[in-house]
Structure formats: C-alpha cells, structure tokens
Design an enzyme around this catalytic site. Structure first.
Site, PDB file in Angstrom:
ATOM      1  N   GLY A  92     -33.564 -14.866   8.175  1.00  0.00           N
ATOM      2  CA  GLY A  92     -33.637 -14.970   6.717  1.00  0.00           C
ATOM      3  C   GLY A  92     -33.536 -16.403   6.225  1.00  0.00           C
ATOM      4  O   GLY A  92     -32.871 -17.239   6.833  1.00  0.00           O
ATOM      5  N   LYS A 128     -23.832 -19.983  21.104  1.00  0.00           N
ATOM      6  CA  LYS A 128     -23.387 -18.642  21.465  1.00  0.00           C
ATOM      7  C   LYS A 128     -24.510 -17.671  21.223  1.00  0.00           C
ATOM      8  O   LYS A 128     -25.150 -17.701  20.198  1.00  0.00           O
ATOM      9  CB  LYS A 128     -22.225 -18.223  20.567  1.00  0.00           C
ATOM     10  N   THR A 135     -23.357 -17.555   3.117  1.00  0.00           N
ATOM     11  CA  THR A 135     -23.326 -16.611   4.233  1.00  0.00           C
ATOM     12  C   THR A 135     -24.657 -15.852   4.328  1.00  0.00           C
ATOM     13  O   THR A 135     -25.405 -15.751   3.340  1.00  0.00           O
ATOM     14  CB  THR A 135     -22.134 -15.643   4.088  1.00  0.00           C
ATOM     15  N   MET A 189     -24.793  -8.883  12.978  1.00  0.00           N
ATOM     16  CA  MET A 189     -24.843  -8.631  14.422  1.00  0.00           C
ATOM     17  C   MET A 189     -25.080  -7.147  14.718  1.00  0.00           C
ATOM     18  O   MET A 189     -24.489  -6.584  15.636  1.00  0.00           O
ATOM     19  CB  MET A 189     -23.534  -9.094  15.093  1.00  0.00           C
ATOM     20  N   ASP A 201     -23.949 -24.662  17.097  1.00  0.00           N
ATOM     21  CA  ASP A 201     -24.326 -23.507  17.916  1.00  0.00           C
ATOM     22  C   ASP A 201     -25.743 -23.070  17.596  1.00  0.00           C
ATOM     23  O   ASP A 201     -26.473 -23.725  16.862  1.00  0.00           O
ATOM     24  CB  ASP A 201     -23.295 -22.385  17.835  1.00  0.00           C
TER      25      ASP A 201
HETATM   26  N1  SAH Z   1     -20.909 -17.140   9.846  1.00  0.00           N
HETATM   27  C1  SAH Z   1     -22.209 -16.527   9.729  1.00  0.00           C
HETATM   28  C2  SAH Z   1     -22.323 -15.263  10.527  1.00  0.00           C
HETATM   29  C3  SAH Z   1     -22.227 -15.442  12.011  1.00  0.00           C
HETATM   30  S1  SAH Z   1     -22.392 -13.943  12.882  1.00  0.00           S
HETATM   31  C4  SAH Z   1     -22.543 -16.301   8.254  1.00  0.00           C
HETATM   32  O1  SAH Z   1     -21.683 -16.434   7.397  1.00  0.00           O
HETATM   33  O2  SAH Z   1     -23.679 -15.987   7.966  1.00  0.00           O
HETATM   34  C5  SAH Z   1     -24.077 -13.995  13.339  1.00  0.00           C
HETATM   35  C6  SAH Z   1     -24.872 -12.959  12.589  1.00  0.00           C
HETATM   36  O3  SAH Z   1     -25.140 -13.399  11.277  1.00  0.00           O
HETATM   37  C7  SAH Z   1     -26.225 -12.680  13.174  1.00  0.00           C
HETATM   38  O4  SAH Z   1     -26.148 -11.743  14.252  1.00  0.00           O
HETATM   39  C8  SAH Z   1     -26.955 -12.083  11.999  1.00  0.00           C
HETATM   40  O5  SAH Z   1     -26.584 -10.743  11.787  1.00  0.00           O
HETATM   41  C9  SAH Z   1     -26.375 -12.885  10.849  1.00  0.00           C
HETATM   42  N2  SAH Z   1     -27.235 -14.015  10.471  1.00  0.00           N
HETATM   43  C10 SAH Z   1     -26.907 -15.310  10.435  1.00  0.00           C
HETATM   44  N3  SAH Z   1     -27.923 -16.062   9.992  1.00  0.00           N
HETATM   45  C11 SAH Z   1     -28.933 -15.201   9.739  1.00  0.00           C
HETATM   46  C12 SAH Z   1     -30.267 -15.349   9.263  1.00  0.00           C
HETATM   47  N4  SAH Z   1     -30.768 -16.546   8.938  1.00  0.00           N
HETATM   48  N5  SAH Z   1     -31.037 -14.245   9.127  1.00  0.00           N
HETATM   49  C13 SAH Z   1     -30.545 -13.028   9.427  1.00  0.00           C
HETATM   50  N6  SAH Z   1     -29.304 -12.834   9.887  1.00  0.00           N
HETATM   51  C14 SAH Z   1     -28.504 -13.902  10.024  1.00  0.00           C
END
Ligand code: SAH
Length: 469
Positions: free
Chosen positions: A413, A271, A332, A384, A249
């Site tokens: 990040g 998505k 994460t 999010m 995705d």
């Molecule tokens: N499964 C993922 C989260 C998915 S939900 C995890 O564990 O990280 C998607 C949200 O994750 C985004 O809207 C943002 O808030 C956060 N996110 C994911 N990667 C990110 C990144 N590199 N930098 C900042 N926020 C991130």
C-alpha cells in the site's frame, strides 16, 4: 542521474559568449557575478547589454569565426542564428571546451541550472534541460522557503571553520557542533537579522568548547510510514539527515533510505515472517553498542514503531542503559493503506470503531479473539494476515459474521506497486488464489470496504486497482 552536477570556479577565467542579445545578457550577468573575464563576439549588441557591461567585457564587434574558439574555459552560444550556434557547439566540443547553447540541450556539453542565490549558499536545480518550467517552479518554492539570511549564516560558518578545526580535530565533533549551530538559537539570531550578536554568541560557544565532547550518541526510533516517501514526517526527515548509522529492515524502501545522510553507514537487520535476519535481542544490543561508541543511530521502521513494530522492546534496553533516545511516530499501514485504497476506517453509517490486530501465525494457528473480531459495526484491520487469510475468513463466518461481509487485501500500500483486491469473506480466497499476492499485505474487513468503489483515488504506476466484486 542524467548529468553530473558541479560548481565551477570562474574567477578571472576567460569565457566566451557568442551573441549579444537579451538572452546573452542574462548569461553574462550570472557569469560576471561569478567573476568570469568575458569576451563577447557579435556584430551587434543590444542596448541593455551595452549599458550594463560595456566597460566590463571585451567586445569584438564582428561575426564569429572558427579561430575564435580557442583559449576559453567556458563558451556560451546565444545567437539567433541556428547555424552559428551549431558551429560554436561543434568546435568547442572538438576542442574539449565546455559549451552551452541556450535552449538547445542537444548542442550542450553542460547545462545551466535554475539557481537560488544566497551566496555563498547557492542552490542549483536542474531537470536535465527537459522541463525548465518545473525547475523555475521549484526555484520559486525554494526562494520562498529559504531566508535571505542563510548567506550570512554560511559566511560566518566559513569564517570560523579553521578555528573550529583547531578546537575539534575530529570531523564528527565538528559536524555535531555545526548541526547545533544551524538548528539552534545562533541560526535564529541570523534569521532575525542580529548578525553581530549571532557572531558573538558563536564565538563564545567556540571558546567554551573543550575537546572533551560528550561521547555518547543518541538513538532515534523513527517510523518511516508505509512506503510512499511523501508520508515521512518533517521530524523523521530532519533526524534521518543527521544519522551516523541507519539500521533498517525489509519494509523500508530504498527511496526512503536514500533520504538518510549520504555518509551514514547502513545496516540491514531485515525481518521476514519467521526469518529474522538479525535476532531481536541482537538488534537491541547493537543499538546500545553503537550509541556507546558515540554514534547517532537512526532505527528506521516501517509504519509506526509502536504498532506491531517491537519499538517498545528496543527502547527498553536503551532506557536501562541510559542511552538518550527519541521516538518519531509514522503513518501506520492501516491508515496509509486504507487512505490510498479509498477505504475510510470509520464511517458514521458503517463502523463506529476500528480494531488493529496481528494475524501472525502461532504454532500454525491464528490465535485471535474471534468473538471480539465478530462484533458488528466495526472495521477490523489485520496486519501480517496473508498466510492466515483462509482461517480468518472461516473463523469469522463461524462466529456469526455474514459470509457476504466485504473484505479488502491491500498489497504494498501507498507505493507505486499498490494492488487492491476486494471481495467477501466467502469469495476472497478463491479470487486471490492466482494473483501472486506479495507481502506486505494488509487485510481490512467491514462494510466500509464497499465504499472503495466511490472513494478510490490513488493510481499506482501501470497497475490500476484490480476490480473484483
Ligand atoms: N509497524 C508497522 C507494522 C509492522 S508489521 C506499521 O505500523 O505499519 C508488518 C505488517 O504491516 C505487514 O505484514 C503488513 O500486514 C503491514 N504493512 C506494512 N506496510 C505495508 C504496506 N505498505 N502495505 C500493506 N501492508 C503493510
């Protein structure tokens, strides 16, 4: 890619080396070990070269002349006279003969890489001629990493290749067989030097094979981490390199996708917020269907699949269809972004717990447990949450959190595009109003955010952390 990597068959091929000093000797050693028929032209030859190769090469003891250029497959110039090297290069290139001038990349039509030799396995490393020291460093690492017995394993695999082809006409079945061999007990036998035993077991396994291979594939739900490919786990990488199909995705970067098996099909099921390119139900079904076709499917997810990743839903359908699966955790976003922004999620002086919540808008409102979020001495991480930022700040203040509570927004990040904005609950909205903050963005709220001043360490490309106090 600056150069196109190839391995050239030089067995019995006429090759010319101009020069006969120690540098020429190094090249001659390699070319001889690849079976080249070498002519050396030089007025003088160093002692070591003479001792080692005088019976193995044609030595023309004289200066190089223009007519010498013809009739060779490959030419190397390694003299200490720049004008001779230059001339050899010009003539060879005019005659379309590949030429290498040692240590002068601008005169070369091919360059010789650093190599790790586990013949028949040969690993070539190139930095495009620009950083040979780095190439040597990588070589030293690989030398240490790859057991000498890889050569034995590769020879044995080559010897059984035709036999396997007869047993298993399908390319994919053969690949699965070899993948089992190189990652299982047979490879371990080779690595521990029990070559005979290894070959016997390999032969037995080949005999036992029937063309009726199990046709069901596996699904690997893999957390790809927050963006920096260095944050993948070894297990993620290993499985990614065995994939037949990859479903990915939006959060998974090209850099990470490029680490999947090169021949694997890629399916984008991306998505965005409120814009599901492929509805979740269809993704779940696609995983089942592909596995039933016998494919090994990698489902790559940003961050960790079980943290706001719907990993659970995708696995449920696999489980009820009896499709074998594995789940690989990823770093994460909370952990990756906080670390790369220099914000500890917990700290003995600031925060004894950490809450991960989603700020996903539901019917235009942010539906969160505000009293819980307003608890003191904790860090709140909101996934999010960008769209809901104003509401989040207002609600926290109205539930008793100080308007001066530090807050950070971390965009993309751990990637080279990372941007970090810090402020307080009352100031952050205005401060980022004109910053065109882009998804994905993570919000961190808590007094730990103030530590960022001292602990920030990661410097993304061209974009130092934005200072907003
Ligand atoms: N499964 C993922 C989260 C998915 S939900 C995890 O564990 O990280 C998607 C949200 O994750 C985004 O809207 C943002 O808030 C956060 N996110 C994911 N990667 C990110 C990144 N590199 N930098 C900042 N926020 C991130």
């Amino acid at each position: 890619m600056q150069n196109y990597p190839i391995f050239v068959n030089l067995q019995n091929q006429p090759c010319l080396v101009v020069g006969a000093g120690p540098v020429a000797l190094r090249k001659i050693r390699l070319m001889r070990s690849a079976g080249a028929k070498i002519t050396v032209i030089a007025p003088e030859m160093c002692d070591d070269l003479e001792q080692e190769f005088i019976n193995d090469i044609d030595y023309l003891q004289r200066e190089f002349t223009d007519d010498d250029i013809h009739g060779y497959r490959l030419i190397t110039a390694a003299t200490s006279a720049p004008e001779v090297n230059q001339r050899v290069s010009e003539l060879a290139q005019a005659a379309n003969i590949p030429v290498n001038v040692v240590d002068q990349p601008e005169l070369c039509s091919f360059i010789t890489p650093s190599i790790v030799d586990r013949s028949p396995v040969v690993i070539a490393i190139s930095t495009g001629g620009g950083a040979p020291v780095l190439a040597r460093l990588l070589r030293a690492k690989l030398e240490a990493l790859i057991p000498a017995s890889y050569g034995k394993l590769a020879s044995s695999m080559a010897a059984y290749r035709d036999k396997l082809k007869n047993k298993l006409p399908e390319e994919r079945d053969r690949r699965l067989f070899w993948e089992r061999v190189v990652q299982g007990p047979i490879a371990e036998l080779f690595f521990s030097g029990r070559n005979q035993e290894a070959n016997t077991v390999l032969e037995e396994e080949l005999e036992a094979l029937s063309t009726e291979q199990a046709k069901i594939g596996e699904v690997w739900l893999i957390g790809a981490g927050p963006g920096d490919p260095d944050l993948l786990t070894f297990r993620a990488l290993r499985l990614m390199q065995q994939a037949d199909v990859v479903l990915h995705d939006r959060l998974v970067s090209d850099e990470i996708l490029n680490l999947t098996r090169r021949d694997a099909d890629r399916i984008y099921v991306g998505k965005k917020r409120a814009d599901h390119a492929v509805p979740q139900g269809q993704i779940n079904q696609l995983l089942v269907d592909l596995a039933k076709e016998g494919k090994n499917v990698v489902r790559l997810k940003g961050g960790d699949p079980f943290i706001f990743g719907r990993g659970g839903e995708e696995i449920e359908l696999l489980s009820s269809n009896n499709i074998p699966f594995q789940i690989v955790p990823g770093i994460t976003a909370a952990s990756g972004c906080a670390t790369y922004a220099g914000i500890p999620l917990t700290h003995r002086d600031h925060s004894q717990s950490c809450l991960f919540v989603t700020g996903h808008l539901k019917d235009g409102t942010v539906d969160l447990n505000w009293p819980l979020l307003a608890t003191p001495n904790q860090t709140v991480v909101i996934y999010m949450g960008l769209i809901g930022l104003p509401v989040i700040c207002q609600k926290l203040i109205s539930h008793g959190v100080s308007a001066d509570m530090p807050i950070a927004l971390i965009q993309q990040g751990t990637t080279l595009n990372q941007r970090t904005f810090t402020g307080t609950l009352s100031t952050i909205e205005a401060k980022v109003a004109n910053e065109k903050v882009q998804a994905p963005t993570l919000i961190i709220i808590g007094s730990v955010v103030a530590l960022q001043d001292k602990l920030a360490w990661f410097e993304p490309q061209d974009q130092p952390p934005t200072e907003i106090s």
